[in-house]
Design a protein around this motif. Structure first.
Motif, short mmCIF file in Angstrom:
data_model
loop_
_atom_site.label_atom_id
_atom_site.label_comp_id
_atom_site.label_asym_id
_atom_site.label_seq_id
_atom_site.Cartn_x
_atom_site.Cartn_y
_atom_site.Cartn_z
N LEU A 1 -5.10 10.26 13.42
CA LEU A 1 -5.45 8.85 13.58
C LEU A 1 -5.65 8.17 12.23
O LEU A 1 -5.21 7.04 12.00
N ALA A 2 -6.31 8.90 11.30
CA ALA A 2 -6.57 8.33 9.99
C ALA A 2 -5.28 8.08 9.24
O ALA A 2 -5.10 7.05 8.58
N ALA A 3 -4.34 9.04 9.36
CA ALA A 3 -3.05 8.88 8.67
C ALA A 3 -2.30 7.68 9.26
O ALA A 3 -1.70 6.89 8.52
N TRP A 4 -2.33 7.53 10.60
CA TRP A 4 -1.71 6.38 11.28
C TRP A 4 -2.31 5.09 10.74
O TRP A 4 -1.60 4.16 10.38
N ASN A 5 -3.65 5.07 10.64
CA ASN A 5 -4.32 3.89 10.10
C ASN A 5 -3.83 3.57 8.71
O ASN A 5 -3.53 2.44 8.36
N HIS A 6 -3.77 4.62 7.88
CA HIS A 6 -3.55 4.42 6.47
C HIS A 6 -2.13 3.97 6.18
O HIS A 6 -1.90 3.01 5.46
N TRP A 7 -1.15 4.70 6.80
CA TRP A 7 0.24 4.43 6.42
C TRP A 7 0.90 3.36 7.28
O TRP A 7 1.85 2.75 6.87
N ARG A 8 0.44 3.18 8.54
CA ARG A 8 1.08 2.20 9.39
C ARG A 8 0.28 0.91 9.50
O ARG A 8 0.81 -0.18 9.34
N LEU A 9 -1.04 1.03 9.78
CA LEU A 9 -1.80 -0.15 10.14
C LEU A 9 -2.39 -0.89 8.94
O LEU A 9 -2.42 -2.12 8.93
N THR A 10 -2.85 -0.14 7.91
CA THR A 10 -3.46 -0.82 6.77
C THR A 10 -2.48 -1.76 6.05
O THR A 10 -2.84 -2.89 5.73
N PRO A 11 -1.20 -1.31 5.83
CA PRO A 11 -0.27 -2.24 5.18
C PRO A 11 -0.03 -3.51 6.00
O PRO A 11 0.33 -4.55 5.44
N ARG A 12 -0.22 -3.43 7.35
CA ARG A 12 0.05 -4.60 8.20
C ARG A 12 -1.17 -5.50 8.37
O ARG A 12 -1.16 -6.39 9.22
N LEU A 13 -2.24 -5.21 7.61
CA LEU A 13 -3.48 -5.97 7.79
C LEU A 13 -3.27 -7.47 7.62
O LEU A 13 -3.93 -8.28 8.24
N GLY A 14 -2.33 -7.84 6.77
CA GLY A 14 -2.09 -9.24 6.50
C GLY A 14 -1.52 -10.01 7.68
O GLY A 14 -1.67 -11.21 7.80
N ARG A 15 -0.84 -9.27 8.62
CA ARG A 15 -0.19 -9.96 9.73
C ARG A 15 -1.19 -10.36 10.80
O ARG A 15 -2.36 -9.95 10.77
N ASP A 16 -0.69 -11.10 11.82
CA ASP A 16 -1.57 -11.68 12.84
C ASP A 16 -2.37 -10.65 13.61
O ASP A 16 -3.59 -10.72 13.71
N ASN A 17 -1.66 -9.66 14.22
CA ASN A 17 -2.38 -8.70 15.05
C ASN A 17 -2.76 -7.46 14.26
O ASN A 17 -3.21 -6.48 14.82
N GLY A 18 -2.59 -7.50 12.94
CA GLY A 18 -2.89 -6.33 12.09
C GLY A 18 -4.32 -5.86 12.24
O GLY A 18 -4.57 -4.70 12.61
N PRO A 19 -5.34 -6.72 11.99
CA PRO A 19 -6.74 -6.28 12.09
C PRO A 19 -7.07 -5.76 13.48
O PRO A 19 -7.82 -4.78 13.62
N HIS A 20 -6.48 -6.35 14.53
CA HIS A 20 -6.76 -5.94 15.90
C HIS A 20 -6.28 -4.51 16.13
O HIS A 20 -7.01 -3.67 16.68
N ALA A 21 -5.06 -4.21 15.68
CA ALA A 21 -4.50 -2.87 15.87
C ALA A 21 -5.33 -1.84 15.13
O ALA A 21 -5.63 -0.75 15.66
N LEU A 22 -5.74 -2.15 13.91
CA LEU A 22 -6.52 -1.21 13.13
C LEU A 22 -7.87 -0.96 13.79
O LEU A 22 -8.38 0.16 13.84
#
Lengths: 167, 529
Positions: free
Chosen positions: B359-380
């Protein structure tokens, strides 16, 4: 003071002053520093009635030039500081750490002394001579309990020696 | 008359040095024999020594306390005979004697024998013992929760970012919860040690006083102090408060290492446990602050997330390394991983840790870079929620793991964390050795004693001989000596009826280190009724 009381006092003093003859002991509890001495290891009995077949004594650090006296009927060996190599020749070789008389048979109701010549440490202090007494039937008495001075005497005390300043 | 007495004394004085073999008298034979189990009560007790002795004292203690002898003991040379009262009730009996041998040395000793079948008193209160264990595990879970969320949150504050003020109150409350649970565990430990019949025992002072004899007591005090510092640190603003919280977290982690197997192993297991607790706290404690920051600031929290990730990577490596190190230290061999309860719990924990890592790796490599997008924070946030749930499960497993013991059933042999209840563990240090003695069930009757022996550096010590001398001063029992059987290196076992009476027993451990060296250490063991 009545005669009885005086005698009782004398008896008490005699008992209090007597060395712990029940144990394997040395014949002197106080030794002058930096001196050559002849010391006897006294074995007053066997292990719970069984005859003694071996005596091993550990020489405390600081005691030098140890030379044990052979006893007829017993095999004498020594262990030196650099591993289990037997010491030979002159006393200036590697220091003896352990002396062992093995293979004899000293019945429980006989008494024997094992003699060492040694040089005491240069500095005064308190030392213990732990002894392992091997007996027939695999019995062993280990006179190795080092009690702090003032503490109650343990069941199998190691003999305590005080090295005092040389006069 | 006086002259006669004087004469006798003088004679005695003269003869004293000549008589006897200069030995302490030794007990060579007895009837009943030491450790015997008899079908019917014996008519008499006979002691035979290897030389003539003078009897000073002979005491018999039975299941109901001191037993009056049927008459004064008869002493004849080397033999002593005492007539016993008729129809002794079934139970375990202790004979303790003091004699004077020929050389004037008083010598004490004792022996144990059983009459009839002894009712297995340990069997009755098992349900309540399970209750104390369950309560201890529940409190342990609350302690870990308080540590992970409270102390972990404090570490997050010191190392990553200041959490939102709204969350700070919750984190402080969790730390207080952990403090209270830790303090309550002292009473539960005492209740388990006494084998108290109900939780009402928590209202009695004696229950709490009993726990002070266990290693759990010091740990609970230090952990509670550490968590209290963490809770108070949230009141201080700025860096000062943050570092005070981190110091409290460190204190609590150090406290955790004061009991259990880490406590006897010396520096290495203790260090592993402290590092493991701190890294686990940092990782698990970051979930709530990260969630709150994401909710509040959305993409603005990206800086904090990256700072966390930069520390979390090495921290998780350290967490896994220290966890594996502890398992390697405490498990005797590889098959123990699946044959013992302790080993299975370690595997469950490792599985949870792997899930968390994915889960942490998913967060780090997939979700953290997308933080800037609209649903980024929600997914993380959703992913961190999942991580938090897995983390809670891992904490629960840890609470059971650190208390698992042979009582749990599946455990066959080898090391285990000692139980808070129903057994008792007492620890001491002597002559550069550390000793941990576990008594199971530590109730009057047949007990299993396991002694763990380690050198100062934590390595187990395979001593050639280990003896235990039992005495219970309040009942006049002394001098019962038993040799412990060596099992694994550094592990010695004795199972027997010696602890037949409740009370504060003194067990003197005599450890032969080598031919010329012996270490003795007294241990005080409370035995419940």
């Amino acid at each position: 003071m009545t005669t009885t009381a005086r005698l009782a006092l004398a008896l008490g003093c005699a008992l209090a002053a007597a060395p712990a003859l029940a144990h394997v002991t040395l014949d002197q509890s106080s030794m002058p520093a930096d001196s050559y001495l002849r010391v006897a290891l006294r074995v007053p009995h066997g292990c719970e009635g069984a005859a003694t077949t071996g005596i091993r004594v550990q020489i405390p650090d600081g005691f030098r030039n140890v030379k044990p006296m052979p006893v007829a009927g017993w095999t004498l060996t020594t262990v030196t500081a650099d591993d289990a190599k037997p010491a030979e020749g002159h006393g200036a070789s590697a220091p003896v750490k352990e002396v062992s008389w093995q293979g004899g048979s000293l019945p429980d109701n006989f008494y024997q002394e094992f003699i060492l010549r040694l040089q005491t440490p240069k500095e005064p202090g308190e030392f213990f001579f732990p002894v392992v007494q091997d007996c027939e039937g695999g019995k062993v008495s280990r006179w190795i309990e080092r009690a702090a001075s003032g503490a109650p005497e343990p069941r199998y005390p190691a003999y305590r020696v005080r090295v005092v300043p040389k006069n | 008359m006086r002259r006669l007495r004087s004469l006798l004394l003088l004679l005695g004085l003269l003869l004293a040095p000549l008589s006897g073999a200069w030995a302490h008298a030794q007990l060579v034979e007895s009837a009943p024999a030491d450790g015997a189990r008899l079908d019917a009560a014996p008519p008499a007790l006979r002691l035979s020594f290897d030389e003539a002795v003078t009897l000073l004292e002979l005491r018999l203690t039975g299941p109901a306390g001191a037993v009056a002898l049927a008459g004064p003991p008869e002493s004849r040379g080397a033999d002593i005979r005492a007539t016993l009262p008729r129809d002794l009730p079934p139970g375990t009996y202790f004979a303790s004697f003091r004699i004077i041998s020929a050389d004037g040395h008083p010598v004490g000793g004792g022996l144990v024998f059983g009459v009839g079948t002894v009712p297995d008193r340990a069997a009755a209160p098992v349900t309540m013992a399970a209750g104390w264990t369950l309560a201890a595990e529940a409190l342990r879970f609350l302690l870990y929760l308080g540590f992970a969320i409270g102390a972990g949150g404090a570490l997050f504050r010191a190392l990553v970012a200041e959490p939102p003020p709204g969350l700070a109150h919750g984190l402080a409350a969790t730390a207080w919860l952990g403090t209270l649970a830790t303090l309550a565990s002292i009473g539960v430990q005492g209740g388990g040690m006494l084998g108290a019949p109900s939780f009402l025992a928590l209202l009695e002072g004696a229950t709490w006083a009993t726990a002070t004899r266990s290693t759990v007591f010091a740990r609970a005090l230090v952990v509670a102090a550490g968590l209290a510092v963490v809770a108070l640190s949230w009141r201080a603003r700025g860096r000062g408060g943050a570092w005070a919280g981190a110091a409290g977290a460190l204190l609590a982690a150090l406290g955790l290492s004061l009991s259990g197997h880490a406590a006897i192993g010396g520096g290495l297991p203790r260090g592993l446990l402290v590092a493991h607790a701190l890294t686990a706290g940092f990782w698990l404690g970051a979930f709530l602050p990260l969630l709150a920051l994401l909710r509040q600031q959305g993409g603005g929290a990206a800086g904090a997330v990256r700072r966390f990730a930069a520390i979390a990577m090495p921290a998780v490596a350290l967490l896994l390394g220290t966890g594996a190190g502890q398992a390697a230290l405490h498990l005797p061999d590889v098959p123990a991983l699946w044959t013992t309860l302790y080993g299975r719990l370690v595997l469950a924990k490792a599985a949870g840790a792997v899930l968390l890592m994915i889960l942490a790796a998913w967060n780090h490599w997939r979700l953290t870079p997308r933080l800037g997008r609209d649903n980024g924070p929600h997914a993380l946030r959703r992913s961190i929620h999942a991580e938090g749930l897995v983390g809670l499960a891992v904490l629960g497993v840890t609470a059971v793991l650190s208390m698992s013991s042979p009582h749990a059933g599946a455990h066959q042999h080898g090391h285990h964390h000692h139980a808070a209840a129903p057994g008792v563990a007492v620890a001491t240090e002597a002559g550069g050795l550390s000793l941990l003695l576990e008594a199971d069930p530590a109730r009057a009757g047949t007990n299993r004693l396991v002694l763990h022996l380690a050198r100062g550096d934590g390595t187990p010590l395979a001593a050639p001989e280990v003896w235990l001398e039992f005495s219970l001063d309040e009942a006049g029992i002394s001098g019962i000596r038993r040799r412990m059987a060596a099992q694994d290196p550094g592990r010695f076992v004795l199972e027997g009826p010696e602890l037949a009476l409740p009370g504060r027993w003194t067990l003197r451990a005599e450890i032969l280190v080598n031919d010329f060296e012996q270490v003795t250490a007294p241990l005080t063991l409370p035995v419940a009724p």
